[in-house]
Every structure is written in structure tokens, then in C-alpha cells.
Enzyme design. Structure first.
Site, PDB file in Angstrom:
ATOM      1  N   VAL A  57       0.853  -1.190   0.000  1.00 38.55           N
ATOM      2  CA  VAL A  57       0.000   0.000   0.000  1.00 38.55           C
ATOM      3  C   VAL A  57       0.886   1.237   0.000  1.00 38.55           C
ATOM      4  O   VAL A  57       1.781   1.366   0.848  1.00 38.55           O
ATOM      5  CB  VAL A  57      -0.916   0.010   1.247  1.00 38.55           C
ATOM      6  N   ILE A  83       4.412  -1.253   3.248  1.00 45.14           N
ATOM      7  CA  ILE A  83       4.327   0.148   2.829  1.00 45.14           C
ATOM      8  C   ILE A  83       5.172   0.401   1.590  1.00 45.14           C
ATOM      9  O   ILE A  83       6.375   0.113   1.575  1.00 45.14           O
ATOM     10  CB  ILE A  83       4.786   1.092   3.959  1.00 45.14           C
ATOM     11  N   LYS A  84       4.539   0.935   0.552  1.00 45.67           N
ATOM     12  CA  LYS A  84       5.270   1.294  -0.656  1.00 45.67           C
ATOM     13  C   LYS A  84       5.818   2.717  -0.514  1.00 45.67           C
ATOM     14  O   LYS A  84       5.065   3.662  -0.279  1.00 45.67           O
ATOM     15  CB  LYS A  84       4.362   1.216  -1.888  1.00 45.67           C
ATOM     16  N   ILE A  85       7.123   2.826  -0.657  1.00 42.10           N
ATOM     17  CA  ILE A  85       7.818   4.105  -0.538  1.00 42.10           C
ATOM     18  C   ILE A  85       8.584   4.340  -1.844  1.00 42.10           C
ATOM     19  O   ILE A  85       9.305   3.447  -2.306  1.00 42.10           O
ATOM     20  CB  ILE A  85       8.813   4.093   0.642  1.00 42.10           C
TER      21      ILE A  85
END
Length: 216
Positions: A57, A83-85
Site C-alpha cells: 500500500v 508500505i510502498k515508498i
């Protein structure tokens, strides 16, 4: 190689889950917006309830502290969230901080071995190499995937390589040959992977032959 679905479409995810071969899901703000909803949290929570594996996400903000704060919030929505960074300097700093908090990060929008290597060294659980977009500008995206896999293996880096921006079934074949740990694919491509005209012909023939015998 594991297969993830690259979508935010709940119906597609449910259908994919029935096949028993989907290990995770990747999403992004564009995919969520295509579903015509502004309730990011509700969509993410529902996806996490369907697929027990990793659900990537993306943060929706820029800047190190805002990224960290939003990542902490999003990761609280479900235990299987990653977590997509983005692969920027702020993203790298945020990835390092989140990794120290044991929050899993998918270092995304990578287009080079350099970016992927930095993400891995920062503690990312995954790096996503956007193959299709590299191909679009005349580069061999899968060759970059292969290079990343080889370098990570040589240095025994635990970060897994995701082949992203998959456009067609041959991309999946190439990803597997390149050693990608994961290919994240649109639902349409997943269905295309299963299709072959000779299979259709074979099924029709078997059924036809059996019906011919059973009518006697």
C-alpha cells in the site's frame, strides 16, 4: 517465483484468490482511483481480508516525516500490510527509519540497479523494478531485474525483487528466467498466462470423444 495481483479491484482479487496461487497484492493510488472510491482505508482493509499474504500500500504524501507518519498509520490497518515508498532521497530516508521500526517496505518506482541496491541497504523488504516502463523508453527491463537478482544473491541481501509494470504473459516468463522472486501482474495478464489454444482444442476433443462413447 510468486505471483501477486497488481490491482485494487475487489472483484478481481476475489476471483484471483479462488485460483489458490495468489501470494499477495500490490496497489497504488492510481489503481485505487480507477475503482471510483476515495476511501483508501476501506479498500485496503477489504483487500487485506481477502488475501492473507503481503499487501503493498503506497503512501500518499511527500517529505520524510509525513511519509513516516502516514506509513505508521497505514501499517496499523492490517498485519499483512507492506508500505510502498518511492525511490527518492526522502523515500530512502523514510525506508531506513521504517525498517528500524520493523515496518516492511516495498521500495517502489525503481528503474535501476543503483536504486534497488540503495533500497536494499536501507532495509527494504522488497524492491519493485518497473519493467514495462523501462521497455517503453527503449531499455531492457528484465535485464535490469536479472542484474539486481544476481547482485542481491552475491551479497546475500535478504530483500526480494518484484518485477512490476508487467504488460503481457511473456514478461512473466522473462521474470521467472531472470530469477525475480515475485511478479506482480494485472488480472488480465494472469488470465492470459493460463490460456493456450491447444489446451482448448484438447479439452474439446476429450469431451467430444467421451460423449461419443457414452452415447453408444
Amino acid at each position: 517465483m510468486q505471483i501477486y495481483l497488481d490491482t485494487a479491484n475487489i472483484d478481481q482479487i476475489r476471483e484471483g484468490a479462488k485460483l489458490g496461487i495468489i501470494s499477495g497484492v500490490t496497489t497504488n493510488p492510481s489503481l485505487v482511483s480507477q475503482e471510483g472510491t476515495a476511501d483508501y482505508e476501506a479498500v485496503v482493509r477489504e483487500i487485506c481480508s481477502i488475501i492473507p499474504g503481503p499487501i503493498s500500500v503506497e503512501v500518499l504524501v511527500e517529505g520524510v516525516e509525513p511519509m513516516i507518519e502516514q506509513a505508521q498509520l497505514i501499517s496499523s490497518w492490517a498485519p499483512n500490510i507492506v508500505i510502498k515508498i518511492p525511490a527518492t532521497s526522502d523515500g530512502l530516508e523514510a525506508t531506513s527509519a521504517l525498517a528500524k521500526e520493523k515496518i516492511k517496505v516495498n521500495f517502489t518506482l525503481c528503474f535501476s540497479l543503483n536504486q534497488a541496491l540503495l533500497g536494499a541497504l536501507a532495509g527494504a523488504t522488497y524492491v519493485s523494478l518497473f519493467v514495462g516502463r523501462l521497455d517503453d523508453i527503449g531499455h531492457d527491463g528484465m535485464e535490469v531485474v536479472k542484474d539486481i537478482v544476481e547482485v542481491f544473491a552475491h551479497y546475500k541481501l535478504a530483500t526480494e525483487v518484484i518485477a512490476a509494470s508487467i504488460r503481457h504473459p511473456e514478461h512473466c516468463v522473462a521474470a521467472a528466467k531472470a530469477g525475480a522472486h515475485i511478479a506482480t501482474v494485472p488480472y488480465k495478464v494472469l488470465m492470459q498466462m493460463l490460456q493456450h489454444p491447444l489446451t482448448d482444442v484438447g479439452v474439446a476433443r476429450f469431451i467430444g470423444d467421451w460423449q461419443g462413447v457414452s452415447r453408444k
